[in-house]
Design a protein around this motif. Structure first.
Motif, PDB file in Angstrom:
ATOM      1  N   GLU A  29       1.070  -1.264  -0.033  1.00  0.00           N
ATOM      2  CA  GLU A  29       0.005  -0.352   0.011  1.00  0.00           C
ATOM      3  C   GLU A  29       0.867   1.667  -0.252  1.00  0.00           C
ATOM      4  O   GLU A  29       0.189   2.348   0.063  1.00  0.00           O
ATOM      5  N   GLY A  30       1.918   0.924  -0.388  1.00  0.00           N
ATOM      6  CA  GLY A  30       3.406   2.336  -0.412  1.00  0.00           C
ATOM      7  C   GLY A  30       3.569   2.861   1.437  1.00  0.00           C
ATOM      8  O   GLY A  30       4.211   4.073   0.830  1.00  0.00           O
ATOM      9  N   CYS A  31       3.598   1.945   2.539  1.00  0.00           N
ATOM     10  CA  CYS A  31       4.021   2.951   3.613  1.00  0.00           C
ATOM     11  C   CYS A  31       4.748   2.003   4.363  1.00  0.00           C
ATOM     12  O   CYS A  31       4.515   0.756   4.380  1.00  0.00           O
ATOM     13  N   SER A  32       5.814   2.847   4.622  1.00  0.00           N
ATOM     14  CA  SER A  32       7.370   2.470   4.912  1.00  0.00           C
ATOM     15  C   SER A  32       6.410   1.859   6.192  1.00  0.00           C
ATOM     16  O   SER A  32       5.723   1.674   7.580  1.00  0.00           O
ATOM     17  N   HIS A  33       7.178   0.250   6.248  1.00  0.00           N
ATOM     18  CA  HIS A  33       7.130  -0.310   8.167  1.00  0.00           C
ATOM     19  C   HIS A  33       8.562  -1.386   8.020  1.00  0.00           C
ATOM     20  O   HIS A  33       8.431  -1.844   7.612  1.00  0.00           O
ATOM     21  N   ASP A  34       8.223  -1.919   9.406  1.00  0.00           N
ATOM     22  CA  ASP A  34       9.431  -2.921   9.658  1.00  0.00           C
ATOM     23  C   ASP A  34       8.946  -4.492   9.718  1.00  0.00           C
ATOM     24  O   ASP A  34       9.556  -5.014  10.499  1.00  0.00           O
ATOM     25  N   GLY A  35       7.690  -4.530   9.787  1.00  0.00           N
ATOM     26  CA  GLY A  35       7.121  -5.389   9.597  1.00  0.00           C
ATOM     27  C   GLY A  35       6.988  -6.136  11.449  1.00  0.00           C
ATOM     28  O   GLY A  35       5.793  -6.667  12.059  1.00  0.00           O
ATOM     29  N   LYS A  36       7.584  -4.816  12.731  1.00  0.00           N
ATOM     30  CA  LYS A  36       6.624  -4.846  13.235  1.00  0.00           C
ATOM     31  C   LYS A  36       4.954  -4.968  13.875  1.00  0.00           C
ATOM     32  O   LYS A  36       4.645  -3.842  12.948  1.00  0.00           O
ATOM     33  N   LYS A  37       4.508  -5.069  14.528  1.00  0.00           N
ATOM     34  CA  LYS A  37       2.876  -4.370  14.655  1.00  0.00           C
ATOM     35  C   LYS A  37       2.437  -3.643  16.221  1.00  0.00           C
ATOM     36  O   LYS A  37       2.893  -3.313  17.093  1.00  0.00           O
ATOM     37  N   LYS A  68     -13.748   4.161   4.107  1.00  0.00           N
ATOM     38  CA  LYS A  68     -13.390   2.932   4.152  1.00  0.00           C
ATOM     39  C   LYS A  68     -12.779   3.366   5.482  1.00  0.00           C
ATOM     40  O   LYS A  68     -12.087   4.182   6.094  1.00  0.00           O
ATOM     41  N   VAL A  69     -13.243   2.397   6.552  1.00  0.00           N
ATOM     42  CA  VAL A  69     -12.378   2.286   8.081  1.00  0.00           C
ATOM     43  C   VAL A  69     -12.229   0.323   7.503  1.00  0.00           C
ATOM     44  O   VAL A  69     -12.280  -0.310   8.122  1.00  0.00           O
ATOM     45  N   GLN A  70     -10.656   0.896   8.706  1.00  0.00           N
ATOM     46  CA  GLN A  70      -9.805  -0.571   8.651  1.00  0.00           C
ATOM     47  C   GLN A  70      -8.839  -0.866   9.508  1.00  0.00           C
ATOM     48  O   GLN A  70      -8.424   0.745  10.376  1.00  0.00           O
ATOM     49  N   HIS A  71      -8.608  -1.802   9.586  1.00  0.00           N
ATOM     50  CA  HIS A  71      -7.745  -1.914  10.764  1.00  0.00           C
ATOM     51  C   HIS A  71      -6.187  -2.992  10.134  1.00  0.00           C
ATOM     52  O   HIS A  71      -6.427  -3.978  11.397  1.00  0.00           O
ATOM     53  N   ASP A  72      -5.252  -2.069  10.038  1.00  0.00           N
ATOM     54  CA  ASP A  72      -4.058  -3.177   9.810  1.00  0.00           C
ATOM     55  C   ASP A  72      -2.805  -2.310  10.362  1.00  0.00           C
ATOM     56  O   ASP A  72      -2.689  -1.093  10.250  1.00  0.00           O
ATOM     57  N   ASP A  73      -2.561  -3.125  11.391  1.00  0.00           N
ATOM     58  CA  ASP A  73      -1.740  -2.892  12.029  1.00  0.00           C
ATOM     59  C   ASP A  73      -0.573  -3.318  11.637  1.00  0.00           C
ATOM     60  O   ASP A  73       0.462  -3.395  12.651  1.00  0.00           O
ATOM     61  N   THR A  74      -0.222  -3.803  10.901  1.00  0.00           N
ATOM     62  CA  THR A  74       1.382  -3.956   9.680  1.00  0.00           C
ATOM     63  C   THR A  74       1.596  -2.236   9.295  1.00  0.00           C
ATOM     64  O   THR A  74       2.605  -2.565   8.741  1.00  0.00           O
ATOM     65  N   VAL A  75       0.573  -1.889   9.361  1.00  0.00           N
ATOM     66  CA  VAL A  75       1.052  -0.536   7.944  1.00  0.00           C
ATOM     67  C   VAL A  75       1.249   0.628   9.736  1.00  0.00           C
ATOM     68  O   VAL A  75       1.032   0.619  10.589  1.00  0.00           O
ATOM     69  N   THR A  76       1.993   1.805   9.784  1.00  0.00           N
ATOM     70  CA  THR A  76       1.996   2.756  10.248  1.00  0.00           C
ATOM     71  C   THR A  76       1.451   5.017   9.885  1.00  0.00           C
ATOM     72  O   THR A  76       1.523   5.357  10.327  1.00  0.00           O
ATOM     73  N   TRP A  77       0.386   3.787   9.013  1.00  0.00           N
ATOM     74  CA  TRP A  77      -0.510   5.619   8.567  1.00  0.00           C
ATOM     75  C   TRP A  77      -1.977   5.006   9.631  1.00  0.00           C
ATOM     76  O   TRP A  77      -2.302   4.210   9.931  1.00  0.00           O
ATOM     77  N   LEU A  78      -2.307   7.065   9.406  1.00  0.00           N
ATOM     78  CA  LEU A  78      -3.610   6.789  10.103  1.00  0.00           C
ATOM     79  C   LEU A  78      -4.502   7.105   9.244  1.00  0.00           C
ATOM     80  O   LEU A  78      -5.738   6.465   9.943  1.00  0.00           O
ATOM     81  N   VAL A  79      -4.870   7.867   8.014  1.00  0.00           N
ATOM     82  CA  VAL A  79      -5.684   7.959   7.684  1.00  0.00           C
ATOM     83  C   VAL A  79      -5.169   8.142   6.247  1.00  0.00           C
ATOM     84  O   VAL A  79      -3.355   8.858   5.850  1.00  0.00           O
ATOM     85  N   SER A  80      -5.249   7.559   5.464  1.00  0.00           N
ATOM     86  CA  SER A  80      -4.966   7.547   4.175  1.00  0.00           C
ATOM     87  C   SER A  80      -5.327   8.085   2.689  1.00  0.00           C
ATOM     88  O   SER A  80      -7.433   8.446   2.917  1.00  0.00           O
ATOM     89  N   TRP A  81      -5.769   9.092   1.346  1.00  0.00           N
ATOM     90  CA  TRP A  81      -6.228   9.201   0.781  1.00  0.00           C
ATOM     91  C   TRP A  81      -5.596   9.498  -0.878  1.00  0.00           C
ATOM     92  O   TRP A  81      -4.466   9.500  -0.958  1.00  0.00           O
ATOM     93  N   VAL A  82      -6.886   8.944  -2.048  1.00  0.00           N
ATOM     94  CA  VAL A  82      -5.552   9.288  -3.015  1.00  0.00           C
ATOM     95  C   VAL A  82      -6.002  10.553  -3.845  1.00  0.00           C
ATOM     96  O   VAL A  82      -7.127  11.220  -4.229  1.00  0.00           O
ATOM     97  N   GLU A  83      -4.700  11.961  -3.752  1.00  0.00           N
ATOM     98  CA  GLU A  83      -5.407  12.742  -4.955  1.00  0.00           C
ATOM     99  C   GLU A  83      -5.492  12.783  -6.474  1.00  0.00           C
ATOM    100  O   GLU A  83      -4.964  11.842  -6.879  1.00  0.00           O
ATOM    101  N   ASN A  84      -6.213  13.473  -6.742  1.00  0.00           N
ATOM    102  CA  ASN A  84      -5.857  13.818  -8.326  1.00  0.00           C
ATOM    103  C   ASN A  84      -5.141  13.786  -9.443  1.00  0.00           C
ATOM    104  O   ASN A  84      -5.529  13.240 -10.297  1.00  0.00           O
ATOM    105  N   VAL A  85      -3.794  14.762  -9.078  1.00  0.00           N
ATOM    106  CA  VAL A  85      -3.780  15.286 -10.179  1.00  0.00           C
ATOM    107  C   VAL A  85      -2.317  13.925 -10.552  1.00  0.00           C
ATOM    108  O   VAL A  85      -2.975  13.460 -11.990  1.00  0.00           O
TER     109      VAL A  85
END
Length: 571
Positions: free
Chosen positions: A15-23, A209-226
Motif C-alpha cells: 500500500e506504499g507505506c514504510s514499515h518494519d514488519g512489527k505490529k 473505508k475504515v480498516q484495521h491494519d496493524d502492519t502499517v504506520t499510517w492513520l489516514v490516507s486518500w488518493v490525490e487526483n493529479v
C-alpha cells in the motif's frame, strides 16, 4: 499495446507505506482535520473577462482565486501551467461560463490578487488581542494532533487534509497548473484498531473505508487526483515508533560497511561476465555505489515528469569520453533525477566500465534503455542476496554517512572557534548534498540578505578601524604618562578591538557559509541519509551545542540518537 508494470518503491509495502514488519496492538485517533469550506469574495472584488465584469459561480470563483493568488509567481508565466489550469478551470465552470470564458489571456484576476495581498497585510497588522484569539482557535484543533498508540499518547505529523489548489510540481513538471480538488470524507480511508472509538466523519458525510491494519504506520490516507498518488497522515517523526525505524535504517547501513568490500569485488567480477545481464547489473551497482544514484522505478509513460534513476537511464543520458579535462575514461551524465532536479556530472570511471558502456550502447537509438536487460526489482533482489535488507537506498545512506564522517574528521580541529566548526560541518554536509544531487534554486531573498550582510560587515570594519585608532591613541598616552587610569583605558580599548575582530570574523564566516550553500539543499541529506549519531558525536567531541546543528523539530526526531551517543561513536 505496450504496458509497464508499476513497481512497489523499495522499502515500502503493497500500500506504499514504510514499515518494519512489527505490529502495533492498539491505535485510536480523531481522524483528519479538513480545511474550511470556501468563503466567497466580497461583492466589491470582481473578476473581469475581456474588460467586462463577470459574476462567477462559487465553484468557478474558488478555482479563480487559486490562480489569482499566484499571479506574481513565475509559475503563471509558464505555458504548461496556464494550459493545464485553464483546461481544469473550464471543467468547473457552468455551461454559461464555459460559453463565455474561452481565452485565459482575456481574463483579469488583478482585483482578486490585490484583495489577497491586502488580507495578508491585515494579518501582519493584527492586534495582540486578535493574535490571542487566533491562538485560542488553534487550541481547538489540538485533539487532532495526538493519537493513542499501544497505550501511549503520540504526536501526529501533519493531521490536516491538504486544501484544494493548483499543482506546482518540481522543475518543468508536465502537470503543473492542474487543479488539486477538495478532498471529501468520502475519499478518506481511516486506519485504527478494532476496539478503538472510530473517528466520526463530518455531519452528513461518511468515510470511504475504515480498516484495521496493524502492519502499517499510517492513520489516514486518500488518493490525490493529479498524479493518483496516495497521501498519508502518519505519526510525528519524534514518535517512538519512528525513532526505532530510523535506528534500524542506519544500523543496516552500518552493516553494509562490513560487507561492502566483498560486494564491490562481486560487481567487479560481473563486469567480465559472459552474460550481458550480469554485466549490466555490475555496472549499475557500481554507479549506485560510486555516485549514490537512485535505483529508478518504472512509471506509466506521460503520467509524471521524465525523471529517471540508474536502471531507467537511456542512451541519450550519457556521453563517453576516452579523455576529458585531463582525465581518462570519463562518463558525462545529463538527466532529470527525482523532483525534476537536473543531474549533470562528469565522472572518471574504471576502464572496464567504459568498455562495457560502449557495449551496452551498440546499435541503440538515443531513447533506448541503457540497461535494457535489468530493472530495479532484479537489482534489489541481487542486493538482498548479497546482504539481508540491502537496497539501492542503503548504499545511498551508507555513502552519505561515511562521506560526512570522513569530511568532518578532515575539516575539523579542536582549536577552531564554534563558528569555524559550524562552517566545517556545513561544508561536510554540502559534500554529501552534492554527492546525492540535493540541489535547490537560490532563494529569492538571497541577494537582498547578502547585501544586508555586506552592509553589516562594512559597518563593523569601520567600527574596528575607529577602535584601532582609539587604541593606538590610548597606548601613546600611556607611554607618555604611565598611570593606572590610562593602563585600564588601554586594556578596555584592547578588549573592544578583540570583540569587534571576533564579530567581524563571525560575519565573514556567515557570508562564506551562505554563498557556498545558496544552491545546495543541506536539509534533505541531514534528515534522511546521515546517521544522526555522527553529528551528535561530533558535537560532543568538539564542544558544539547540538542546537547549532539541529533545530527543535530535528532534535525531537533524533532524540534517540542524542540520548544514546557518546563522542567516541564511529559510523
Amino acid at each position: 499495446v505496450k504496458t509497464k508494470t508499476l513497481e512497489i518503491p523499495e522499502g515500502r509495502n503493497k500500500e506504499g507505506c514504510s514499515h518494519d514488519g512489527k505490529k502495533w496492538k492498539t491505535l485510536e485517533h480523531k481522524g483528519p482535520l479538513f480545511p474550511p469550506e470556501y468563503e466567497p469574495l466580497p461583492e466589491n472584488v470582481s473578476f473581469y473577462y475581456n474588460g467586462e465584469h463577470v459574476q462567477l459561480s462559487p465553484a468557478t470563483e474558488e478555482v479563480a482565486t487559486f490562480y489569482a493568488k499566484m499571479l506574481e509567481h513565475e509559475y503563471t508565466t509558464k505555458e504548461v501551467f496556464q494550459k493545464n489550469f485553464f483546461a481544469d478551470w473550464r471543467e468547473e465552470m457552468t455551461d454559461e461560463e464555459r460559453g463565455l470564458i474561452r481565452s485565459l489571456s482575456k481574463c483579469d484576476f488583478r482585483e482578486i490578487h490585490q484583495y489577497f495581498l491586502d488580507q495578508a497585510e491585515k494579518r501582519k497588522a493584527m492586534t495582540k488581542e486578535e493574535k490571542r484569539q487566533k491562538e485560542a482557535q488553534k487550541l481547538l484543533t489540538e485533539e487532532y494532533s495526538f493519537c493513542t498508540l499501544d497505550g501511549h499518547r503520540e504526536k501526529i505529523g501533519n493531521f490536516r487534509v491538504e486544501p484544494p489548489g493548483l499543482f506546482r510540481g518540481r522543475g518543468e513538471h508536465p502537470k503543473m497548473g492542474k487543479l488539486k480538488k477538495r478532498i471529501q470524507p468520502e475519499d478518506i480511508t481511516i486506519n485504527c484498531s478494532k476496539d478503538s472509538k472510530i473517528p466520526a466523519p463530518p455531519a452528513g458525510h461518511r468515510w470511504k473505508k475504515v480498516q484495521h491494519d496493524d502492519t502499517v504506520t499510517w492513520l489516514v490516507s486518500w488518493v490525490e487526483n493529479v498524479q493518483g498518488s496516495i497521501k498519508y497522515i502518519m505519526l510525528n517523526p519524534s514518535s517512538k515508533l519512528k525513532g526505532e525505524k530510523d535506528w534500524q535504517k542506519y544500523e543496516i547501513a552500518r552493516k553494509l560497511k562490513l560487507k561492502v568490500d566483498a560486494i564491490r569485488s562481486e560487481y567487479r567480477r560481473d563486469w567480465k561476465s559472459r552474460e550481458m545481464k550480469k554485466r549490466q547489473r555490475g555496472v549499475a551497482i557500481y554507479f549506485i555505489d560510486k555516485l549514490a544514484l537512485r535505483a529508478g522505478n518504472e512509471k506509466e509513460e506521460g503520467e509524471t515528469a521524465d525523471t529517471v534513476g540508474c536502471c531507467s537511464l537511456r542512451v541519450e543520458h550519457i556521453t563517453l569520453h576516452e579523455q576529458l579535462d585531463g582525465l581518462e575514461h570519463v562518463v558525462e551524465f545529463d538527466f532529470l533525477g527525482k523532483d525534476s532536479i537536473r543531474y549533470y556530472n562528469k565522472v572518471p570511471v574504471e576502464k572496464r566500465v567504459l568498455k562495457n558502456l560502449k557495449l551496452f550502447m551498440e546499435n541503440k537509438n538515443p531513447d533506448d534503455d541503457l540497461f535494457d536487460r535489468i530493472n530495479t526489482t532484479y537489482l534489489n533482489k541481487t542486493l538482498q542476496d548479497s546482504m539481508k535488507g540491502l537496497t539501492a537506498k542503503v548504499f545511498r545512506t551508507y555513502n552519505a554517512s561515511t562521506t560526512l564522517q570522513d569530511q568532518l574528521n578532515r575539516l575539523t580541529s579542536s582549536d577552531m572557534s564554534v563558528e569555524e566548526k559550524i562552517l566545517a560541518y556545513n561544508r561536510a554536509n554540502r559534500a554529501v548534498a552534492i554527492l546525492c544531487n540535493h540541489q535547490r534554486a537560490a532563494p529569492k531573498t538571497f541577494e537582498k540578505s547578502m547585501q544586508n550582510l555586506q552592509e553589516k560587515i562594512e559597518l563593523k570594519e569601520k567600527l574596528l578601524e575607529t577602535a584601532k585608532k582609539e587604541l593606538k591613541e590610548a597606548k601613546n598616552q600611556y607611554r607618555q604618562n604611565k598611570t593606572d587610569k590610562l593602563k585600564k583605558l588601554v586594556e578596555q580599548k584592547e578588549k573592544v578591538v578583540e570583540r569587534l575582530k571576533e564579530q567581524l570574523k563571525k560575519l565573514r564566516l556567515q557570508m562564506t557559509d551562505r554563498e557556498e550553500n545558496k544552491v545546495i539543499a543541506l536539509g534533505t541529506s541531514k534528515l534522511n541519509y546521515l546517521d544522526p549519531r555522527i553529528s551528535v558525536a561530533w558535537c560532543k567531541k568538539f564542544g558544539v551545542p547540538i542546537e547549532k546543528i539541529y533545530n527543535k523539530t530535528q532534535r525531537d526526531k533524533f532524540a534517540w540518537a542524542i540520548d544514546m551517543t557518546d563522542e567516541d561513536f564511529q559510523f
